[in-house]
Design a protein around this motif. Sequence first.
Motif, mmCIF file in Angstrom:
data_model
loop_
_atom_site.group_PDB
_atom_site.id
_atom_site.type_symbol
_atom_site.label_atom_id
_atom_site.label_comp_id
_atom_site.label_asym_id
_atom_site.label_seq_id
_atom_site.Cartn_x
_atom_site.Cartn_y
_atom_site.Cartn_z
ATOM 1 N N GLY A 28 48.029 92.473 47.421
ATOM 2 C CA GLY A 28 46.983 92.378 48.044
ATOM 3 C C GLY A 28 46.828 93.354 49.002
ATOM 4 N N LEU A 29 47.977 93.768 49.989
ATOM 5 C CA LEU A 29 48.262 94.592 51.071
ATOM 6 C C LEU A 29 48.579 96.054 50.745
ATOM 7 C CD1 LEU A 29 47.839 91.601 52.086
ATOM 8 C CD2 LEU A 29 49.238 92.328 54.147
ATOM 9 N N ILE A 30 49.173 96.317 49.722
ATOM 10 C CA ILE A 30 49.961 97.452 49.408
ATOM 11 C C ILE A 30 49.160 98.793 49.650
ATOM 12 C CG2 ILE A 30 49.706 97.786 47.031
ATOM 13 C CD1 ILE A 30 52.704 98.095 48.728
ATOM 14 N N PHE A 35 44.328 97.657 59.820
ATOM 15 C CA PHE A 35 45.247 96.308 60.024
ATOM 16 C C PHE A 35 44.164 95.078 59.945
ATOM 17 C CE2 PHE A 35 47.383 93.377 63.059
ATOM 18 C CZ PHE A 35 48.462 93.361 62.472
ATOM 19 N N ASP A 36 43.257 95.165 60.493
ATOM 20 C CA ASP A 36 42.355 93.928 60.403
ATOM 21 C C ASP A 36 41.977 93.709 59.153
ATOM 22 O OD1 ASP A 36 42.071 93.648 63.206
ATOM 23 O OD2 ASP A 36 40.160 94.937 63.383
ATOM 24 N N GLU A 37 41.782 94.731 58.215
ATOM 25 C CA GLU A 37 41.304 94.257 56.785
ATOM 26 C C GLU A 37 42.692 93.634 56.001
ATOM 27 O OE1 GLU A 37 40.531 96.868 52.803
ATOM 28 O OE2 GLU A 37 40.618 97.765 54.530
ATOM 29 N N VAL A 133 55.931 92.046 63.376
ATOM 30 C CA VAL A 133 55.255 93.417 62.894
ATOM 31 C C VAL A 133 56.052 94.844 63.289
ATOM 32 C CG1 VAL A 133 53.376 94.623 62.261
ATOM 33 C CG2 VAL A 133 53.155 92.078 62.868
ATOM 34 N N ASP A 134 55.953 94.976 64.639
ATOM 35 C CA ASP A 134 56.991 96.213 65.044
ATOM 36 C C ASP A 134 56.906 96.061 66.422
ATOM 37 O OD1 ASP A 134 54.220 97.094 66.123
ATOM 38 O OD2 ASP A 134 53.666 98.266 64.526
ATOM 39 N N ALA A 172 54.173 97.780 57.451
ATOM 40 C CA ALA A 172 53.827 99.274 56.474
ATOM 41 C C ALA A 172 52.395 99.697 56.611
ATOM 42 C CB ALA A 172 54.260 98.727 55.242
ATOM 43 N N VAL A 173 51.630 98.542 56.862
ATOM 44 C CA VAL A 173 50.043 98.838 57.100
ATOM 45 C C VAL A 173 49.879 99.788 58.344
ATOM 46 C CG1 VAL A 173 47.763 97.941 57.521
ATOM 47 C CG2 VAL A 173 49.336 97.013 55.640
#
Length: 246
Positions: A28-30, A35-37, A133-134, A172-173
């Motif tokens: 779903g995220l790849i 980021f919001d999406e 996240v980072d 990653a996003v």
Amino acid sequence: MNLNTREPMSDNLGVLETAALLRELTAGLIGITDFDEALTALVRIARDAVPGVAWCGFTALRAGEPAGGAASDPRLAELDDLRHGPDSPAMSAIRCREMILAEDLAAESRWPAWTGRARRLGVRGVISAPVDVDEQMIGAMNLYAGSAEPLTTRHQLTAMLLAEHAGLLLAAVRDRARQAAEVDQLDTTLLEEGVVGQAIGVIMTQRGCPAPEALDVLRSAAASLDIPLREVAERLVITVSRPRES
């Protein structure tokens, strides 16, 4: 992370179910770069994949400041957004760097204002798990129960797995978003640069295509010939500038 282990081990998340959940989350995220999406997809998948969880939310902090969040149900968005008040299970999880469990909000006293809003919205219990996240972005995954059924060890394990995997995927996003921004900036620079800009103009005229497509043609030629982009542009400009033989 603290983990309530009062439930029998048979209630723990099974290996196949875990793999399916993480696979769905990854799929779903790849391909997302916004980021919001990505947060919207994350909370939707988590809500649908975890039995006994009525809603899911994400609380985000960027450089130590509230950065909004996401909610599977817009009615509950205020519970995840620290701009509505910093005293919440999500903020406790972020501060303590461990999972926070509130099985019964009717008997909860740690976040009185937040708890009052949550109960009015139908929330009966919550698990918040910190997400790294980072260096700039941290947050918390929030799983909400809407019934009297207890939040079990299974839910806690699920929250922990979701938080850890979500942190990797969201990092990653953000990396993809940064790379896309750098490419866009590079494209803008190239379009404005002398000989490359001229070559792009030639291709646009010849093919009747927009500038980004013309730049892709130029890049493809450079890759095929294994020479720098600028050299390809110079050759093209020189070629079209030569006077035609009568």
